[in-house]
Motif scaffolding. Structure first.
Motif, mmCIF file in Angstrom:
data_model
loop_
_atom_site.group_PDB
_atom_site.id
_atom_site.type_symbol
_atom_site.label_atom_id
_atom_site.label_comp_id
_atom_site.label_asym_id
_atom_site.label_seq_id
_atom_site.Cartn_x
_atom_site.Cartn_y
_atom_site.Cartn_z
ATOM 1 N N TRP A 11 30.156 -85.479 -25.259
ATOM 2 C CA TRP A 11 30.019 -86.917 -25.005
ATOM 3 C C TRP A 11 29.936 -87.711 -26.315
ATOM 4 O O TRP A 11 30.595 -88.735 -26.471
ATOM 5 N N GLY A 12 29.115 -87.256 -27.266
ATOM 6 C CA GLY A 12 28.947 -87.982 -28.518
ATOM 7 C C GLY A 12 30.245 -88.082 -29.300
ATOM 8 O O GLY A 12 30.581 -89.142 -29.835
ATOM 9 N N SER A 13 31.003 -86.983 -29.357
ATOM 10 C CA SER A 13 32.287 -86.997 -30.065
ATOM 11 C C SER A 13 33.258 -87.959 -29.398
ATOM 12 O O SER A 13 33.967 -88.718 -30.066
ATOM 13 N N SER A 14 33.283 -87.913 -28.073
ATOM 14 C CA SER A 14 34.159 -88.810 -27.321
ATOM 15 C C SER A 14 33.792 -90.269 -27.558
ATOM 16 O O SER A 14 34.658 -91.116 -27.791
ATOM 17 N N PHE A 15 32.499 -90.562 -27.525
ATOM 18 C CA PHE A 15 32.043 -91.941 -27.694
ATOM 19 C C PHE A 15 32.386 -92.478 -29.085
ATOM 20 O O PHE A 15 32.916 -93.588 -29.229
ATOM 21 N N LEU A 16 32.101 -91.699 -30.118
ATOM 22 C CA LEU A 16 32.354 -92.153 -31.484
ATOM 23 C C LEU A 16 33.846 -92.325 -31.752
ATOM 24 O O LEU A 16 34.270 -93.319 -32.370
ATOM 25 N N ILE A 67 50.330 -95.026 -20.459
ATOM 26 C CA ILE A 67 50.222 -95.297 -19.029
ATOM 27 C C ILE A 67 50.194 -93.991 -18.237
ATOM 28 O O ILE A 67 49.415 -93.837 -17.283
ATOM 29 N N LEU A 68 51.033 -93.032 -18.638
ATOM 30 C CA LEU A 68 51.079 -91.738 -17.937
ATOM 31 C C LEU A 68 49.743 -91.020 -18.047
ATOM 32 O O LEU A 68 49.204 -90.518 -17.049
ATOM 33 N N GLN A 69 49.195 -90.964 -19.255
ATOM 34 C CA GLN A 69 47.895 -90.315 -19.434
ATOM 35 C C GLN A 69 46.812 -91.030 -18.649
ATOM 36 O O GLN A 69 45.976 -90.398 -17.986
ATOM 37 N N HIS A 70 46.819 -92.357 -18.690
ATOM 38 C CA HIS A 70 45.809 -93.159 -18.021
ATOM 39 C C HIS A 70 45.849 -92.935 -16.508
ATOM 40 O O HIS A 70 44.804 -92.948 -15.855
ATOM 41 N N SER A 71 47.030 -92.734 -15.960
ATOM 42 C CA SER A 71 47.187 -92.583 -14.515
ATOM 43 C C SER A 71 46.932 -91.154 -14.057
ATOM 44 O O SER A 71 46.218 -90.915 -13.078
ATOM 45 N N VAL A 72 47.503 -90.177 -14.769
ATOM 46 C CA VAL A 72 47.391 -88.775 -14.353
ATOM 47 C C VAL A 72 45.945 -88.294 -14.441
ATOM 48 O O VAL A 72 45.428 -87.651 -13.515
ATOM 49 N N MET A 73 45.258 -88.607 -15.530
ATOM 50 C CA MET A 73 43.898 -88.108 -15.708
ATOM 51 C C MET A 73 42.891 -88.807 -14.800
ATOM 52 O O MET A 73 41.756 -88.347 -14.671
ATOM 53 N N ALA A 74 43.302 -89.913 -14.184
ATOM 54 C CA ALA A 74 42.424 -90.590 -13.227
ATOM 55 C C ALA A 74 42.697 -90.151 -11.784
ATOM 56 O O ALA A 74 42.044 -90.638 -10.857
ATOM 57 N N SER A 75 43.633 -89.237 -11.612
ATOM 58 C CA SER A 75 44.020 -88.810 -10.262
ATOM 59 C C SER A 75 42.982 -87.876 -9.655
ATOM 60 O O SER A 75 42.182 -87.242 -10.364
ATOM 61 N N ASP A 76 43.006 -87.774 -8.337
ATOM 62 C CA ASP A 76 42.082 -86.881 -7.622
ATOM 63 C C ASP A 76 42.349 -85.418 -7.964
ATOM 64 O O ASP A 76 41.426 -84.589 -7.953
ATOM 65 N N PHE A 77 43.612 -85.087 -8.254
ATOM 66 C CA PHE A 77 43.962 -83.702 -8.594
ATOM 67 C C PHE A 77 43.215 -83.242 -9.843
ATOM 68 O O PHE A 77 42.639 -82.146 -9.878
ATOM 69 N N VAL A 78 43.196 -84.073 -10.866
ATOM 70 C CA VAL A 78 42.488 -83.728 -12.109
ATOM 71 C C VAL A 78 40.984 -83.664 -11.861
ATOM 72 O O VAL A 78 40.290 -82.783 -12.385
ATOM 73 N N SER A 93 34.042 -88.473 -20.198
ATOM 74 C CA SER A 93 34.063 -88.289 -21.650
ATOM 75 C C SER A 93 35.416 -87.785 -22.125
ATOM 76 O O SER A 93 35.980 -88.290 -23.111
ATOM 77 N N VAL A 94 35.963 -86.791 -21.415
ATOM 78 C CA VAL A 94 37.272 -86.253 -21.776
ATOM 79 C C VAL A 94 38.361 -87.294 -21.534
ATOM 80 O O VAL A 94 39.283 -87.456 -22.342
ATOM 81 N N TYR A 95 38.228 -88.015 -20.434
ATOM 82 C CA TYR A 95 39.200 -89.077 -20.120
ATOM 83 C C TYR A 95 39.226 -90.134 -21.225
ATOM 84 O O TYR A 95 40.299 -90.545 -21.688
ATOM 85 N N ASN A 96 38.052 -90.574 -21.662
ATOM 86 C CA ASN A 96 37.979 -91.579 -22.720
ATOM 87 C C ASN A 96 38.572 -91.061 -24.025
ATOM 88 O O ASN A 96 39.296 -91.779 -24.727
ATOM 89 N N ALA A 97 38.261 -89.805 -24.368
ATOM 90 C CA ALA A 97 38.759 -89.231 -25.618
ATOM 91 C C ALA A 97 40.281 -89.096 -25.592
ATOM 92 O O ALA A 97 40.955 -89.408 -26.588
ATOM 93 N N GLY A 158 30.527 -92.391 -20.087
ATOM 94 C CA GLY A 158 30.290 -91.006 -19.696
ATOM 95 C C GLY A 158 28.891 -90.480 -19.939
ATOM 96 O O GLY A 158 28.606 -89.316 -19.643
ATOM 97 N N LEU A 159 27.987 -91.311 -20.449
ATOM 98 C CA LEU A 159 26.625 -90.845 -20.754
ATOM 99 C C LEU A 159 25.820 -90.575 -19.486
ATOM 100 O O LEU A 159 25.118 -89.559 -19.386
ATOM 101 N N LYS A 160 25.904 -91.473 -18.522
ATOM 102 C CA LYS A 160 25.104 -91.321 -17.308
ATOM 103 C C LYS A 160 25.456 -90.033 -16.566
ATOM 104 O O LYS A 160 24.569 -89.350 -16.035
ATOM 105 N N GLN A 161 26.740 -89.683 -16.529
ATOM 106 C CA GLN A 161 27.149 -88.463 -15.836
ATOM 107 C C GLN A 161 26.494 -87.233 -16.455
ATOM 108 O O GLN A 161 26.028 -86.334 -15.742
ATOM 109 N N VAL A 162 26.462 -87.194 -17.795
ATOM 110 C CA VAL A 162 25.855 -86.045 -18.478
ATOM 111 C C VAL A 162 24.349 -85.998 -18.225
ATOM 112 O O VAL A 162 23.782 -84.932 -17.948
ATOM 113 N N LEU A 163 23.681 -87.132 -18.298
ATOM 114 C CA LEU A 163 22.232 -87.182 -18.068
ATOM 115 C C LEU A 163 21.883 -86.762 -16.649
ATOM 116 O O LEU A 163 20.895 -86.032 -16.427
ATOM 117 N N TYR A 164 22.674 -87.225 -15.684
ATOM 118 C CA TYR A 164 22.419 -86.858 -14.295
ATOM 119 C C TYR A 164 22.647 -85.363 -14.067
ATOM 120 O O TYR A 164 21.924 -84.728 -13.298
#
Length: 246
Positions: A11-16, A67-78, A93-97, A158-164
């Protein structure tokens, strides 16, 4: 303990990294001086049209990759893959990175096409126009980031997901109401107006910037699926907040 450390490291690497790329992206979209130099630079290539078309193709591929990355990685399959690997908390976190990596590639390898410009206003000679353009872009970025803050910035980064996950609580999105999840599914980023201001209001509208503005505008319109039910839910939440604050 190692698992928690790894999760926070991801998460930290992704955020920075995302923060760094967003700063570059803001400069890329809002900078006026470099664009002015590019627009005034004489073309020396003998095959100007061929060169322009090739540069145009490169820029189109860069936008399409984002656009392709933004759409594919947000899909239910991923998302199902993350769930199967038991790392669904790292999804955001991975999506943002990955989004930042593709955006970084686009910013660093973007090819300006200065042969054709729709308009070219020299802001270096007119300070009032420079101030106006700067104010508009500052306002646009304020719209974008204030919208993210009003939604749930800790979840967006992505911080809240990791904390939860570490505290053995359910996914934060699953704890939201059905109406809110539906609303987020139709409008995940409240930044449409801000990006329209930044993309279209600029002192130099070269053909490559027009390409970027058109494709991203069409993409945002296509992904903006707010309907009547979402509007009623949003109105209800605003009225409830007003009653709580009054």
């Amino acid at each position: 303990m190692l698992s928690e450390t790894l999760r926070f490291s991801v998460w930290g690497s992704s955020f920075l990294y995302t923060f760094y790329v967003l700063c570059n992206f803001m400069y890329f979209l809002s900078n006026q001086y470099d664009n002015q130099k590019i627009a005034s630079r004489p073309e020396s290539d003998d095959n100007l049209v061929l060169t322009m078309l090739w540069d145009f193709l490169i820029d189109t591929c860069l936008i399409s990759a984002f656009i392709l990355q933004h759409s594919v990685m947000a899909s239910d399959f991923v998302k199902r893959i993350y769930s199967a690997l038991k790392i669904e908390d790292l999804d955001r976190s991975v999506y943002n990175a990955c989004s930042a990596a593709v955006l970084h590639l686009m910013v660093k390898t973007w090819v300006p096409v200065s042969l054709v410009t729709l308009w070219n206003i020299n802001t270096t000679s007119y300070s009032k126009i420079w101030l106006l353009m700067t104010a508009i872009h500052v306002l646009g970025w304020v719209f974008i980031y204030s919208g993210c803050l009003m939604m749930d910035i800790s979840e967006l980064v992505g911080l809240k997901q990791v904390l939860y996950k570490i505290s053995c609580r359910p996914c934060p999105m699953n704890m939201k109401s059905r109406e809110l999840r539906r609303f987020y599914g139709h409008m995940r980023h409240p930044s449409f107006t801000g990006f329209l201001m930044i993309l279209w209001i600029h002192p130099i509208m070269s053909i490559d910037r027009l390409l970027l503005a058109v494709i991203l505008t069409v993409y945002m319109i296509g992904m903006w699926n707010i309907d009547e039910d979402d509007y009623r839910y949003h109105s209800y939440v605003i009225q409830r907040k007003k009653r709580e604050l009054s």
